[in-house]
Design a protein around this motif. Structure first.
Motif, PDB file in Angstrom:
ATOM      1  N   VAL A   1      -6.702  -5.627   4.762  1.00 55.87           N
ATOM      2  CA  VAL A   1      -5.562  -4.825   5.210  1.00 55.87           C
ATOM      3  C   VAL A   1      -5.065  -5.479   6.484  1.00 55.87           C
ATOM      4  CG1 VAL A   1      -4.799  -2.572   6.040  1.00 55.87           C
ATOM      5  CG2 VAL A   1      -6.516  -2.709   4.222  1.00 55.87           C
TER       6      VAL A   1
ATOM      7  N   MET B   1       0.810  -1.216   0.000  1.00 57.85           N
ATOM      8  CA  MET B   1       0.000   0.000   0.000  1.00 57.85           C
ATOM      9  C   MET B   1       0.845   1.268   0.000  1.00 57.85           C
ATOM     10  SD  MET B   1      -3.458   0.848   2.224  1.00 57.85           S
ATOM     11  CE  MET B   1      -2.744   2.187   3.195  1.00 57.85           C
TER      12      MET B   1
ATOM     13  N   TYR C   1      -7.168   2.415   1.072  1.00 57.82           N
ATOM     14  CA  TYR C   1      -7.240   1.665   2.332  1.00 57.82           C
ATOM     15  C   TYR C   1      -8.662   1.181   2.594  1.00 57.82           C
ATOM     16  CZ  TYR C   1      -7.155   1.463   7.554  1.00 57.82           C
ATOM     17  OH  TYR C   1      -7.285   1.116   8.877  1.00 57.82           O
TER      18      TYR C   1
ATOM     19  N   LEU D   1       0.687  -3.581   6.034  1.00 57.99           N
ATOM     20  CA  LEU D   1       1.130  -2.269   6.499  1.00 57.99           C
ATOM     21  C   LEU D   1       2.415  -2.347   7.309  1.00 57.99           C
ATOM     22  CD1 LEU D   1      -2.259  -0.687   7.671  1.00 57.99           C
ATOM     23  CD2 LEU D   1      -1.300  -0.845   5.355  1.00 57.99           C
TER      24      LEU D   1
ATOM     25  N   ILE E   1      -2.936   5.118   8.464  1.00 55.98           N
ATOM     26  CA  ILE E   1      -2.925   5.108   7.002  1.00 55.98           C
ATOM     27  C   ILE E   1      -1.677   5.834   6.512  1.00 55.98           C
ATOM     28  CG2 ILE E   1      -4.158   5.768   4.907  1.00 55.98           C
ATOM     29  CD1 ILE E   1      -6.721   5.794   6.619  1.00 55.98           C
TER      30      ILE E   1
END
Length: 337
Positions: A166, A118, A157, A141, A148
């Protein structure tokens, strides 16, 4: 995950959870248990899984240091799907972004999930490519699950959670810290059968994922590019060191099919993607004059032999159809025939 199991995990493997425990372990453990419980109860799409959970990814179990607990937003069953990781430069070219999007969309269309981090650039394009089909994509992540990063990926997201997941091994409040991103890369490669590096300079952080994939005994793929720009030096080094050179989805499937047959459920029937025949290409002469690196407008005019007015008209049509993109200095081609 129930309270007793979570507490046991925290007591036995605190280091793997990136914890600093300045107070007696039992007090810290209970606080962490309460925090995790509260977070899990906040929404139905919040999940906690540990290594004993049937939803824990089997491939991730096989790496040297699998995370003890995963915080998940979205659909945890996505982690059980056979997948390919796609990584690359944060400052990617238009061509690199287009390739990441295209390969992710093609992988998703044949039943393979797409794993990435991401991040800006190639990561984001890969997630968006998967979302353009069924959306089976996993974002790993390098921050806590509620953080974020980068901020401009807020919508991405949210979108990933609708059909994919996620995930993070860090506690929800953990903010961005440079040292955590290389650590998360072992999860990106650990979840996948193979890692595709789309575009990377020699010092690119995405090469960490490629290295961990090699250490984990997974396949590594790399897309070559122009030798003068430097944007693909990292990919070229990988290919020299044994990574498979990739020009199309078939190159990836060729390597992964035996692994899928041996270790995972069978790959959904693979139907080669349809490509347009040369005779059906829009503005063939003009399209052939636009390269995959930036091509100045005067060069397009000269090579195509078409008047400037017609070139501009046809380039606009090709841009609308997704064949080329206008970039500083000219145009680049985005799709192959």
């Amino acid at each position: 995950m129930d309270v007793s199991e979570l507490r046991q995990r925290l007591e036995h493997e605190p280091k793997s959870l990136s914890l600093t425990l300045p107070v007696p372990l039992t007090a810290a453990v209970w606080r962490k248990v309460e925090m995790a419980q509260l977070w899990q109860q906040q929404a139905s799409h919040h999940h906690l899984i540990c290594r004993a959970d049937p939803l824990y990814p089997p491939l991730l179990q096989q790496i040297a240091d699998p995370p003890s607990i995963l915080f998940i937003k979205g659909h945890p069953e996505t982690l059980l799907r056979p997948s390919v990781a796609i990584v690359g430069s944060r400052a990617a070219s238009h061509g690199g972004l287009s390739l990441a999007f295209q390969f992710a969309a093609e992988l998703d269309s044949i039943g393979l999930a797409v794993v990435s981090g991401m991040a800006a650039g190639i990561d984001g394009a890969a997630h968006k490519g998967a979302l353009s089909h069924s959306g089976q994509t996993v974002a790993v992540l390098g921050t806590g699950i509620e953080q974020i990063y980068p901020k401009r990926h807020r919508q991405l997201y949210e979108d990933i959670q609708q059909h994919g997941a996620v995930i993070s091994e860090f506690w929800p409040e953990v903010t961005a810290f440079a040292g955590n991103f290389p650590k998360r890369n072992r999860i990106i490669s650990g979840l996948a059968l193979g890692t595709l590096v789309v575009e990377a300079r020699r010092r690119s952080g995405s090469l960490i994922s490629a290295r961990t994939a090699m250490e984990q005994g997974r396949e590594v793929f790399a897309i070559p590019g122009a030798v003068l720009s430097g944007d693909h030096q990292g990919c070229h080094d990988l290919i020299k060191n044994g990574a498979k050179l990739v020009e199309s989805l078939a190159d990836i499937i060729e390597e992964l099919s035996p692994l899928l047959q041996s270790h995972l459920q069978a790959l959904p029937s693979y139907v080669p993607l349809q490509t347009e025949h040369n005779s059906q290409l829009p503005f063939k002469t003009l399209l052939a004059s636009v390269g995959y690196e930036t091509t100045p407008l005067d060069v397009v005019v000269e090579q195509s032999g078409i008047t400037l007015d017609l070139v501009l008209e046809q380039l606009l049509e090709l841009e609308l159809q997704g064949w080329v993109a206008a970039v500083p200095g000219g145009y680049v081609r985005l799709k192959r025939n």
